[in-house]
Design an enzyme around this catalytic site. Sequence first.
Site, PDB file in Angstrom:
ATOM      1  N   LYS A 213      68.656  61.184  94.665  1.00 49.93           N
ATOM      2  CA  LYS A 213      68.740  60.295  95.833  1.00 49.93           C
ATOM      3  C   LYS A 213      70.028  60.589  96.600  1.00 49.93           C
ATOM      4  O   LYS A 213      71.128  60.338  96.111  1.00 49.93           O
ATOM      5  CB  LYS A 213      68.749  58.817  95.413  1.00 49.93           C
ATOM      6  CG  LYS A 213      68.598  57.899  96.628  1.00 49.93           C
ATOM      7  CD  LYS A 213      69.012  56.488  96.385  1.00 49.93           C
ATOM      8  CE  LYS A 213      70.414  56.179  96.807  1.00 49.93           C
ATOM      9  NZ  LYS A 213      70.729  56.389  98.226  1.00 49.93           N
ATOM     10  N   GLU A 287      81.052  59.941  88.079  1.00 49.49           N
ATOM     11  CA  GLU A 287      82.212  60.494  88.803  1.00 49.49           C
ATOM     12  C   GLU A 287      82.559  59.465  89.868  1.00 49.49           C
ATOM     13  O   GLU A 287      81.851  59.333  90.856  1.00 49.49           O
ATOM     14  CB  GLU A 287      81.833  61.812  89.497  1.00 49.49           C
ATOM     15  CG  GLU A 287      81.348  62.899  88.592  1.00 49.49           C
ATOM     16  CD  GLU A 287      82.486  63.613  87.892  1.00 49.49           C
ATOM     17  OE1 GLU A 287      83.654  63.304  88.192  1.00 49.49           O
ATOM     18  OE2 GLU A 287      82.200  64.462  87.031  1.00 49.49           O
ATOM     19  N   CYS A 321      87.187  62.005  96.700  1.00 49.73           N
ATOM     20  CA  CYS A 321      87.545  61.150  95.560  1.00 49.73           C
ATOM     21  C   CYS A 321      88.845  61.603  94.909  1.00 49.73           C
ATOM     22  O   CYS A 321      89.604  60.793  94.398  1.00 49.73           O
ATOM     23  CB  CYS A 321      86.409  61.112  94.555  1.00 49.73           C
ATOM     24  SG  CYS A 321      85.751  62.725  94.175  1.00 49.73           S
ATOM     25  N   GLU A 418      91.542  52.709  96.747  1.00 47.60           N
ATOM     26  CA  GLU A 418      91.027  53.948  97.323  1.00 47.60           C
ATOM     27  C   GLU A 418      90.655  53.672  98.780  1.00 47.60           C
ATOM     28  O   GLU A 418      89.786  52.850  99.063  1.00 47.60           O
ATOM     29  CB  GLU A 418      89.795  54.407  96.550  1.00 47.60           C
ATOM     30  CG  GLU A 418      89.273  55.732  97.033  1.00 47.60           C
ATOM     31  CD  GLU A 418      88.058  56.225  96.251  1.00 47.60           C
ATOM     32  OE1 GLU A 418      87.117  55.449  96.051  1.00 47.60           O
ATOM     33  OE2 GLU A 418      88.071  57.402  95.835  1.00 47.60           O
TER      34      GLU A 418
HETATM   35  P1  NDP Z   1      78.465  53.928  97.027  1.00 50.48           P
HETATM   36  O1  NDP Z   1      79.019  54.059  95.675  1.00 50.48           O
HETATM   37  O2  NDP Z   1      77.841  52.636  97.423  1.00 50.48           O
HETATM   38  O3  NDP Z   1      77.361  55.055  97.313  1.00 50.48           O
HETATM   39  C1  NDP Z   1      77.163  56.211  96.562  1.00 50.48           C
HETATM   40  C2  NDP Z   1      75.680  56.413  96.298  1.00 50.48           C
HETATM   41  O4  NDP Z   1      75.170  55.339  95.498  1.00 50.48           O
HETATM   42  C3  NDP Z   1      74.820  56.416  97.554  1.00 50.48           C
HETATM   43  O5  NDP Z   1      73.739  57.302  97.381  1.00 50.48           O
HETATM   44  C4  NDP Z   1      74.317  54.989  97.599  1.00 50.48           C
HETATM   45  O6  NDP Z   1      73.146  54.813  98.350  1.00 50.48           O
HETATM   46  C5  NDP Z   1      74.051  54.734  96.138  1.00 50.48           C
HETATM   47  N1  NDP Z   1      73.980  53.319  95.780  1.00 50.48           N
HETATM   48  C6  NDP Z   1      74.472  52.249  96.453  1.00 50.48           C
HETATM   49  N2  NDP Z   1      74.205  51.118  95.789  1.00 50.48           N
HETATM   50  C7  NDP Z   1      73.524  51.469  94.676  1.00 50.48           C
HETATM   51  C8  NDP Z   1      72.963  50.736  93.589  1.00 50.48           C
HETATM   52  N3  NDP Z   1      73.066  49.403  93.502  1.00 50.48           N
HETATM   53  N4  NDP Z   1      72.311  51.418  92.628  1.00 50.48           N
HETATM   54  C9  NDP Z   1      72.201  52.761  92.688  1.00 50.48           C
HETATM   55  N5  NDP Z   1      72.716  53.497  93.687  1.00 50.48           N
HETATM   56  C10 NDP Z   1      73.372  52.869  94.664  1.00 50.48           C
HETATM   57  O7  NDP Z   1      79.595  54.277  98.044  1.00 50.48           O
HETATM   58  P2  NDP Z   1      79.677  53.805  99.571  1.00 50.48           P
HETATM   59  O8  NDP Z   1      78.907  54.748 100.324  1.00 50.48           O
HETATM   60  O9  NDP Z   1      79.283  52.380  99.761  1.00 50.48           O
HETATM   61  O10 NDP Z   1      81.237  53.854  99.820  1.00 50.48           O
HETATM   62  C11 NDP Z   1      82.049  52.737  99.453  1.00 50.48           C
HETATM   63  C12 NDP Z   1      83.363  53.209  98.922  1.00 50.48           C
HETATM   64  O11 NDP Z   1      83.143  53.944  97.749  1.00 50.48           O
HETATM   65  C13 NDP Z   1      84.089  54.179  99.826  1.00 50.48           C
HETATM   66  O12 NDP Z   1      84.857  53.512 100.766  1.00 50.48           O
HETATM   67  C14 NDP Z   1      84.934  54.945  98.851  1.00 50.48           C
HETATM   68  O13 NDP Z   1      86.117  54.249  98.569  1.00 50.48           O
HETATM   69  C15 NDP Z   1      84.063  54.979  97.615  1.00 50.48           C
HETATM   70  N6  NDP Z   1      83.322  56.244  97.468  1.00 50.48           N
HETATM   71  C16 NDP Z   1      83.746  57.087  96.517  1.00 50.48           C
HETATM   72  C17 NDP Z   1      83.119  58.292  96.360  1.00 50.48           C
HETATM   73  C18 NDP Z   1      83.570  59.249  95.336  1.00 50.48           C
HETATM   74  O14 NDP Z   1      83.145  60.399  95.351  1.00 50.48           O
HETATM   75  N7  NDP Z   1      84.399  58.838  94.422  1.00 50.48           N
HETATM   76  C19 NDP Z   1      82.001  58.706  97.212  1.00 50.48           C
HETATM   77  C20 NDP Z   1      81.582  57.705  98.155  1.00 50.48           C
HETATM   78  C21 NDP Z   1      82.252  56.535  98.263  1.00 50.48           C
HETATM   79  P3  NDP Z   1      73.244  54.371  99.894  1.00 50.48           P
HETATM   80  O15 NDP Z   1      73.949  55.464 100.589  1.00 50.48           O
HETATM   81  O16 NDP Z   1      71.827  54.249 100.266  1.00 50.48           O
HETATM   82  O17 NDP Z   1      73.998  53.072  99.919  1.00 50.48           O
END
Ligand code: NDP
Length: 510
Positions: A213, A287, A321, A418
């Site tokens: 996904k 991760e 990240c 973060e």
């Molecule tokens: P998320 O952790 O929400 O998103 C990452 C992935 O998880 C996306 O594919 C998202 O789908 C999916 N997801 C969201 N909710 C669920 C759930 N309940 N169950 C399973 N999968 C889920 O990150 P965000 O995009 O909301 O970003 C928020 C914050 O997270 C950022 O500001 C940053 O600080 C951090 N972040 C960290 C990352 C890293 O690599 N460490 C990467 C991205 C974000 P969908 O896109 O449809 O919501």
Amino acid sequence: MHDMPAEPRVPHFSSAKVAATSWGFGDGQAIPWEYAPAPEARDIVKLKERYGLFIGGREVPSSDGEVFATVDPATELVLAHVSKATPADIDKAVRSARRAGSRSWGNLPGRERAKYLFRIARIMQERSREFAILESMDSGKPIKESRDVDVPLAAAHFWYYAGWADKLEYAFPGRTAHPLGVAAQIIPWNFPLLMLSWKIAPALAAGNTVVLKPASTTPLTALLFAEVCREADLPPGVVNIVPGPGAVGMSLVTHPGVAKVAFTGSTEIGRLIAKGVAGTDKALTLELGGKAANIVFDDAPLDQAVEGIVNGIYFNQGEVCCAGSRLLVQESIAETLIDKLKDRLSTIRVGDPLDKNTDVGAINSRAQLEKITELVQSGVDEGAELYQPACDLPERGYFFRPTLFTNVAQSHRIAREEIFGPVLATLTFRTPDEAVEKANNTAYGLSAGIWTDKGSRILHMASKMRAGVVWANTFNRFDPTSPFGGYKESGFGREGGMHGLHAYVRLEDR
Ligand code: NDP
């Protein structure tokens, strides 16, 4: 492309000390020339108005026919509509992956699986320009990064793991490696194609099948990758791609047909996923976030360190990240280093991601821009000193100026949370012990950087860092052969290298 309803733009900081354009002299002296626009042509990307899900080797609509829009963050225009997977679609995708695992893919010897992975890598390289442009359009990252970093590294992961597919007995001597089954993989929006390859390549090399996904704001390169799977004649169902909201991600995680869950994203969602997997025998790797310290000692080559600091936090708009978001500088050189850094910041070009001269592109979404804005405001409110170079931001799109905070306390939110944006928080230290103490004073533990002339100090510091990756006199370097992963709230498990294979096998003693 279609127009989106106009919404108010995020306000600028009235408290920002905006310097005059200096183009590298740091003294406000402007040089009267600019880079000519160097836009990358987009015609190689053939956007479809509507994309389906990729299940069982075919593009199919979602079970309820619903779609969602994916937006170009640099223009706020809709790029395309994408089918929104439902739990019923997830069930279909997992069944299809299981079938492929027990029939076609499951019966192939490693050397045959390797051929498919090599073929995928080659096609990705052949279509690299198309991938890079599409990635920049959908995510906002500068074309020079998607072209020179994301796409080549993504292909390199397929090359690398293709090499392991027929050598698992050497990767795990004395033991037999069995695939786990169906891997549920959920990826974020900051490196959409690269995270896909970190997850899919080792899973397939080890004989698993996959349901992936992508993030809702960046589904397009994953769907282009689906085309690559078809072009490579990958047996139907080995890879399934199901864009959809977070909730549908959870139905994938909790599906009983899934044997392994791999997630990259926020710590908050990582926790929910761990709960969703708890009490089952599913394997899990997470991760998650980071708040890395980039530590500069007084004997470091300062100009080189400045480049490393810039690369550490402004690469990919800081939406990384493992970004070096906390700069720890030895007190005796702090003033000199900050002056050099401000000089360098004034040469950073923010703007159109598809311009080849752009250093910092668009923030991935309005929501992320608002989060960055809120955290930066908290830094100002809590008393840190803010510096932003003078630079014009485009009229439309989600852009944020490269930002440098000095006078930061460890208790400030900008030093603890973060931010996931182009924002650097600077702290100082006097002794190596104080640097260790401050660097490790975080809930996260993903990465760290050390800048010094002394090899012995590098080794000493690296052994004290509670971080999965430690870079010395460089930052943000990635290689498929090298494992990557965190401690503490940055998650567990490793991706990349042989460690990355280990996460996708069940080992049996011979
Ligand atoms: P998320 O952790 O929400 O998103 C990452 C992935 O998880 C996306 O594919 C998202 O789908 C999916 N997801 C969201 N909710 C669920 C759930 N309940 N169950 C399973 N999968 C889920 O990150 P965000 O995009 O909301 O970003 C928020 C914050 O997270 C950022 O500001 C940053 O600080 C951090 N972040 C960290 C990352 C890293 O690599 N460490 C990467 C991205 C974000 P969908 O896109 O449809 O919501």
